[in-house]
Design a protein around this motif. Sequence first.
Motif, PDB file in Angstrom:
ATOM      1  N   UNK A   1       0.727  -1.282  -0.377  1.00 57.41           N
ATOM      2  CA  UNK A   1      -0.283   0.382  -0.116  1.00 57.41           C
ATOM      3  C   UNK A   1       0.784   1.230  -0.023  1.00 57.41           C
ATOM      4  N   UNK A   2       1.944   1.272   0.665  1.00 51.39           N
ATOM      5  CA  UNK A   2       3.101   2.487   0.609  1.00 51.39           C
ATOM      6  C   UNK A   2       4.583   1.883   0.547  1.00 51.39           C
ATOM      7  N   UNK A   3       4.603   1.631  -0.822  1.00 50.68           N
ATOM      8  CA  UNK A   3       6.307   1.356  -1.467  1.00 50.68           C
ATOM      9  C   UNK A   3       7.158   2.833  -1.203  1.00 50.68           C
ATOM     10  N   UNK A   4       8.198   2.090   0.076  1.00 52.54           N
ATOM     11  CA  UNK A   4       8.674   3.153   0.397  1.00 52.54           C
ATOM     12  C   UNK A   4       8.966   3.554   1.806  1.00 52.54           C
ATOM     13  N   UNK A   5       7.579   2.854   2.465  1.00 49.61           N
ATOM     14  CA  UNK A   5       7.729   3.049   4.263  1.00 49.61           C
ATOM     15  C   UNK A   5       8.421   1.571   4.811  1.00 49.61           C
ATOM     16  N   UNK A   6       8.150   2.013   6.134  1.00 51.38           N
ATOM     17  CA  UNK A   6       7.869   0.352   6.439  1.00 51.38           C
ATOM     18  C   UNK A   6       9.856  -0.474   6.525  1.00 51.38           C
ATOM     19  N   UNK A   7      10.554   0.909   6.216  1.00 50.72           N
ATOM     20  CA  UNK A   7      12.134   0.067   5.450  1.00 50.72           C
ATOM     21  C   UNK A   7      12.853  -0.847   6.625  1.00 50.72           C
ATOM     22  N   UNK A   8      11.950  -1.347   8.205  1.00 49.30           N
ATOM     23  CA  UNK A   8      12.900  -2.009   8.927  1.00 49.30           C
ATOM     24  C   UNK A   8      11.719  -3.553   8.683  1.00 49.30           C
ATOM     25  N   UNK A   9      10.370  -2.904   7.820  1.00 48.56           N
ATOM     26  CA  UNK A   9       9.971  -4.657   7.675  1.00 48.56           C
ATOM     27  C   UNK A   9      10.225  -4.571   6.512  1.00 48.56           C
ATOM     28  N   UNK A  10      10.825  -3.704   5.771  1.00 44.17           N
ATOM     29  CA  UNK A  10      11.121  -4.737   4.565  1.00 44.17           C
ATOM     30  C   UNK A  10      12.721  -5.263   4.455  1.00 44.17           C
ATOM     31  N   UNK A  11      13.641  -4.763   5.319  1.00 38.46           N
ATOM     32  CA  UNK A  11      14.815  -5.488   5.849  1.00 38.46           C
ATOM     33  C   UNK A  11      14.536  -6.814   6.709  1.00 38.46           C
ATOM     34  N   UNK A  12      13.609  -6.460   7.634  1.00 41.27           N
ATOM     35  CA  UNK A  12      13.498  -8.138   7.872  1.00 41.27           C
ATOM     36  C   UNK A  12      12.719  -8.948   7.572  1.00 41.27           C
ATOM     37  N   UNK A  13      12.156  -8.846   6.020  1.00 43.87           N
ATOM     38  CA  UNK A  13      11.997  -9.717   5.642  1.00 43.87           C
ATOM     39  C   UNK A  13      12.226 -10.384   4.351  1.00 43.87           C
ATOM     40  N   UNK A  14      13.655  -9.354   4.158  1.00 43.98           N
ATOM     41  CA  UNK A  14      14.266  -9.756   3.078  1.00 43.98           C
ATOM     42  C   UNK A  14      15.278 -10.547   3.734  1.00 43.98           C
ATOM     43  N   UNK A  15      16.100 -10.649   5.236  1.00 42.17           N
ATOM     44  CA  UNK A  15      16.567 -10.818   6.211  1.00 42.17           C
ATOM     45  C   UNK A  15      16.596 -12.370   6.287  1.00 42.17           C
ATOM     46  N   UNK A  16      14.813 -12.147   6.691  1.00 43.45           N
ATOM     47  CA  UNK A  16      14.450 -14.005   7.203  1.00 43.45           C
ATOM     48  C   UNK A  16      13.782 -14.132   5.823  1.00 43.45           C
ATOM     49  N   UNK A  17      14.562 -13.892   4.265  1.00 39.35           N
ATOM     50  CA  UNK A  17      13.848 -14.300   3.288  1.00 39.35           C
ATOM     51  C   UNK A  17      12.712 -14.786   3.213  1.00 39.35           C
ATOM     52  N   UNK A  18      10.777 -14.006   4.008  1.00 46.09           N
ATOM     53  CA  UNK A  18      10.457 -14.339   3.623  1.00 46.09           C
ATOM     54  C   UNK A  18       9.311 -13.285   2.859  1.00 46.09           C
ATOM     55  N   UNK A  19      10.367 -12.794   2.501  1.00 46.65           N
ATOM     56  CA  UNK A  19       9.581 -11.832   0.658  1.00 46.65           C
ATOM     57  C   UNK A  19      10.746 -11.650  -0.298  1.00 46.65           C
ATOM     58  N   UNK A  20      11.325 -12.016  -1.209  1.00 44.17           N
ATOM     59  CA  UNK A  20      11.878 -11.465  -2.008  1.00 44.17           C
ATOM     60  C   UNK A  20      10.818 -10.426  -2.670  1.00 44.17           C
ATOM     61  N   UNK A  21      11.733  -9.162  -3.101  1.00 42.56           N
ATOM     62  CA  UNK A  21      11.373  -8.129  -3.351  1.00 42.56           C
ATOM     63  C   UNK A  21      12.265  -8.028  -5.169  1.00 42.56           C
TER      64      UNK A  21
END
Length: 170
Positions: free
Chosen positions: A149-169
């Motif tokens: 809904x808001x690309x560019x926001x929630x940077x920490x969540x974005x990083x957590x998703x990448x680190x934990x491999x729960x979401x590929x951007x």
Amino acid sequence: MPRSRINVNFIDKTSSIVANILLRIIPTTSGEKKAFTYYRDGMLAQSEGNYAEALQNYYEATRPEIDPYDRSYILYNIGLIHTSNGEHTKALEYYFQALERNPFLPQAFNNMAVICHYRGEQAILQGDSEIAEAWFDQAAEYWKQAIALTPGNYIEAHNWLKITRRFEFE
């Protein structure tokens, strides 16, 4: 005397004056005006840390408020207070209700994700990694929705998703 009439600083007084003028000139029903007044008083009480008073005003605001969009923000704010009070189950219920009326509240998805992540961390501390993973997976789903809904926001969540491999951007 309603809380909105006893504001203490200039900005609050000015905002109240403008809000009162708008309430008089914009064509709204008496129910809408009443809901807005309670909502405004709830926001003021919440900003001052008076959560019990804020909840009382928000609950009163839900009675006359029929617009789903406006109602979603009232429900969201009730969820915020329950989150602040550590009442996570109640908070999740109100965030769900808010999203039922307005599915474009990224902040509600984020707050739900934070609660799920917290519960995952608590499960780890209790030695239950299976439950923890389920909570983390749920947090990931909510954060994906918030980020969509808001690309560019929630940077920490974005990083957590990448680190934990729960979401590929991309």
